[in-house]
Design an enzyme around this catalytic site. Structure first.
Site, PDB file in Angstrom:
ATOM      1  N   CYS A 124       5.085  74.798  81.711  1.00 54.09           N
ATOM      2  CA  CYS A 124       5.309  74.740  80.262  1.00 54.09           C
ATOM      3  C   CYS A 124       5.605  73.271  79.957  1.00 54.09           C
ATOM      4  CB  CYS A 124       6.449  75.651  79.861  1.00 54.09           C
ATOM      5  SG  CYS A 124       8.005  75.087  80.452  1.00 54.09           S
ATOM      6  N   ASP A 158      19.744  72.670  78.402  1.00 52.73           N
ATOM      7  CA  ASP A 158      19.257  73.304  77.170  1.00 52.73           C
ATOM      8  C   ASP A 158      19.917  72.746  75.924  1.00 52.73           C
ATOM      9  OD1 ASP A 158      18.705  76.646  78.532  1.00 52.73           O
ATOM     10  OD2 ASP A 158      17.593  74.771  78.688  1.00 52.73           O
ATOM     11  N   ARG A 214      10.746  81.712  69.485  1.00 53.33           N
ATOM     12  CA  ARG A 214      10.919  82.310  70.819  1.00 53.33           C
ATOM     13  C   ARG A 214      12.401  82.514  71.130  1.00 53.33           C
ATOM     14  NH1 ARG A 214       8.628  79.066  75.395  1.00 53.33           N
ATOM     15  NH2 ARG A 214       9.879  80.655  76.393  1.00 53.33           N
ATOM     16  N   LYS A 233      18.131  74.848  96.391  1.00 52.93           N
ATOM     17  CA  LYS A 233      18.602  74.136  95.202  1.00 52.93           C
ATOM     18  C   LYS A 233      19.069  75.175  94.196  1.00 52.93           C
ATOM     19  CE  LYS A 233      15.753  72.004  92.203  1.00 52.93           C
ATOM     20  NZ  LYS A 233      14.609  71.222  91.685  1.00 52.93           N
ATOM     21  N   ARG A 249       8.117  82.524  80.443  1.00 51.28           N
ATOM     22  CA  ARG A 249       8.325  82.234  81.866  1.00 51.28           C
ATOM     23  C   ARG A 249       9.185  83.290  82.541  1.00 51.28           C
ATOM     24  NH1 ARG A 249       7.450  79.091  84.711  1.00 51.28           N
ATOM     25  NH2 ARG A 249       9.460  79.268  85.705  1.00 51.28           N
ATOM     26  N   ILE A 294      17.588  68.075  85.486  1.00 50.99           N
ATOM     27  CA  ILE A 294      17.138  69.427  85.860  1.00 50.99           C
ATOM     28  C   ILE A 294      15.614  69.546  85.791  1.00 50.99           C
ATOM     29  CG2 ILE A 294      17.287  71.885  85.287  1.00 50.99           C
ATOM     30  CD1 ILE A 294      19.976  70.908  86.205  1.00 50.99           C
ATOM     31  N   LYS A 349      19.561  85.065  74.492  1.00 48.33           N
ATOM     32  CA  LYS A 349      18.197  85.368  74.993  1.00 48.33           C
ATOM     33  C   LYS A 349      18.173  85.294  76.522  1.00 48.33           C
ATOM     34  CE  LYS A 349      15.263  81.693  75.154  1.00 48.33           C
ATOM     35  NZ  LYS A 349      14.556  81.356  76.400  1.00 48.33           N
ATOM     36  N   ASN A 350      18.808  84.255  77.080  1.00 43.34           N
ATOM     37  CA  ASN A 350      18.708  84.022  78.524  1.00 43.34           C
ATOM     38  C   ASN A 350      19.596  84.939  79.347  1.00 43.34           C
ATOM     39  OD1 ASN A 350      16.811  82.143  77.950  1.00 43.34           O
ATOM     40  ND2 ASN A 350      18.050  80.358  78.457  1.00 43.34           N
ATOM     41  N   ARG A 385       7.655  74.149  86.509  1.00 45.73           N
ATOM     42  CA  ARG A 385       8.361  75.435  86.583  1.00 45.73           C
ATOM     43  C   ARG A 385       7.873  76.282  87.760  1.00 45.73           C
ATOM     44  NH1 ARG A 385      10.626  76.254  81.505  1.00 45.73           N
ATOM     45  NH2 ARG A 385      12.146  77.593  82.504  1.00 45.73           N
ATOM     46  N   SER A 439      19.094  77.436  91.285  1.00 45.88           N
ATOM     47  CA  SER A 439      18.061  77.941  90.367  1.00 45.88           C
ATOM     48  C   SER A 439      18.565  79.209  89.692  1.00 45.88           C
ATOM     49  CB  SER A 439      16.773  78.264  91.144  1.00 45.88           C
ATOM     50  OG  SER A 439      15.961  79.150  90.386  1.00 45.88           O
ATOM     51  N   VAL A 440      18.643  79.179  88.356  1.00 40.23           N
ATOM     52  CA  VAL A 440      19.085  80.361  87.600  1.00 40.23           C
ATOM     53  C   VAL A 440      18.142  81.525  87.868  1.00 40.23           C
ATOM     54  CG1 VAL A 440      19.379  81.283  85.265  1.00 40.23           C
ATOM     55  CG2 VAL A 440      20.220  78.987  85.820  1.00 40.23           C
TER      56      VAL A 440
END
Ligand code: EPZ
Length: 418
Positions: free
Chosen positions: A116, A305, A397, A161, A92, A327, A22-23, A121, A163-164
């Site tokens: 969330c 995760d 989701r 920092k 998001r 995180i 998904k990501n 976030r 951040s994906v």
């Protein structure tokens, strides 16, 4: 209201096919806004977040056909730069359309994703990059309203920092423009590199110049392409825990060994044995787990995760374990629910101290976010008696056919609509 009912104690057997990530798929879908020609994506996980992103892209001028796990994405004539709140609020990753919209249309109005369960976030780093690139960004009534001011032809940007999402925004915005952008201190999660590989397959000029540095030379246009989404490493890690917590030996198929070495390393320290039976299949041998002390950190460290899923295992692991969540500021919501099932966990700021107990007892519990939900499923698989999980839309989701996959392996699990 749909609920999941689990009767604890069943052993698992057989194998589980891991779905696409998904990501990885979400930023790749956002990237199709940069491409006029047809894009075909294979191995797409049909989960709620993906379907939400499909609706968002259709509202922005894409037409998308879904054929099982294949998406065909084409462009409509009419383009739109307005990403509405009701399409972004539940997912998001909606913020990821801002980079490509600005690259393509020089303007964008994108709903702030909102917080969330796991934390505020913020998107300040996304917006900091865009302003350094030469866009004007304003926050008006819960929307980011951005437009091109004076775009930089050369930019060297250091992320304050890791951040994906912000790394993905910068990549998405930079590959279709007559500029040269150097990105430093980028996130190097495999999902980021799946996005990069997708963009390169469409003609982007992106080079890794060192471990956390990219050089992106903008091109005039990107071509249509066909791409295979990478397997979901977090889904794979989740089913590893399912195998270990139920003391079962199962095989995971369609995995990518490189992406799960960090998870395997931690579980091996916890006494678990693994065997790769091919370059895409893994067998788990669940010895008696040993207590662990871990911290969630950016890739290639142990992923946040997987934190909740590991905790469900540690609640039943003899001895004292400790998890530090480094995180997100509020990613222990599953603790309260695990405690209701009989777990002994003490929270001190971002540290959870877990003392293993003999057994958990089934209870009626509530899911709060995607990974907290699946942690309760894992606990329910071994708890004595019945566990009822509410608010399972969180699970839908991000996990494709979770109940079906577990049932096929012998779990006593079902969904009811009560
Ligand atoms: C991605 O979220 C994933 N989501 C998350 O997975 C994952 O937990 C996270 O990366 C970390 O690996 C998707 O890819 C869709 P970040 P993202 O930007 O991009 C702070 C799941 O369960 N931050 O790396 O939102 C942020 O608050 C989800 O699948 C800022 O301060 O994560 C967090 O503390 C949950 N400002 C930290 O950085 C910003 O502008 C890392 O966030 C952006 C982030």
């Amino acid at each position: 209201m749909k609920k999941i009912i689990i009767k604890g104690g069943a052993k698992l057997h057989g194998s589980i096919n891991i779905s696409g990530s998904k990501n990885a798929c979400l930023p790749i879908l956002a990237a199709t806004l940069l491409i006029e020609e047809k894009v075909t994506l294979h191995n797409v996980p049909l989960v709620r977040d993906i379907l939400t992103m499909v609706s968002l892209l259709e509202s922005l001028g894409k037409s998308i056909k879904i054929k099982k796990n294949i998406l065909e994405i084409k462009s409509q004539k009419k383009k739109n730069f307005f990403a509405k709140y009701d399409l972004v609020k539940t997912m998001r990753a909606g913020i990821l359309v801002i980079g490509p919209l600005l690259a393509k249309l020089n303007k964008a109005k994108v709903s702030l994703p909102g917080g969330c369960a796991i934390g505020a976030r913020p998107v300040d780093i996304h917006l900091d990059f865009l302003s350094k690139k030469g866009y004007q960004n304003k926050i008006i009534n819960g929307y980011v309203v951005s437009k091109k001011k004076k775009l930089r032809k050369q930019l060297s940007y250091l992320f304050k920092k890791i951040s994906v999402g912000a790394t993905e925004t910068a990549i998405l915005n930079s590959c279709l423009s007559n500029s040269e952008v150097r990105l430093k201190n980028i996130a190097i999660e495999p999902e980021v590199f799946d996005l990069i590989n997708f963009l390169i397959s469409a003609g982007a000029n992106i080079k890794s110049t060192s471990k956390r540095t990219l050089l992106i030379k903008g091109v005039n246009n990107l071509q249509g392409t066909e791409y295979n989404i990478m397997p979901d490493r977090i889904e794979a890690g989740t089913y590893m825990i399912a195998s270990i917590i139920t003391k079962s030996k199962i095989i995971l198929n369609n995995i990518f060994p490189d992406h799960i070495k960090n998870i395997i390393k931690v579980l091996k320290n916890g006494g678990i044995k693994f065997k790769f039976i091919s370059d895409s299949s893994l067998k788990i041998f669940p010895n008696k787990p040993k207590p662990l002390k871990i911290k969630t950190v950016p890739y290639p460290g142990f992923p946040t995760d997987m934190q909740a899923q590991l905790m469900s295992l540690l609640t039943l692991t003899k001895g004292s374990s400790e998890i530090t969540e480094d995180i997100f500021e509020n990613r222990f919501l599953h603790v309260l629910e695990l405690q209701r099932m009989g777990a002994t966990i003490e929270i001190q700021n971002n540290k959870a101290k877990i003392t293993g107990v003999e057994s958990l007892s089934g209870a009626e519990v509530m899911a709060t976010d995607l990974r907290a939900s699946v942690c309760l499923v894992l606990a329910g698989l071994v708890a004595k008696g019945e566990t009822v999980i509410n608010r399972i839309y969180h699970l839908e989701r991000g996990y494709e056919n979770l109940v079906g996959k577990l049932k096929k392996c012998g779990a006593k699990i079902k969904i009811i609509d009560a």
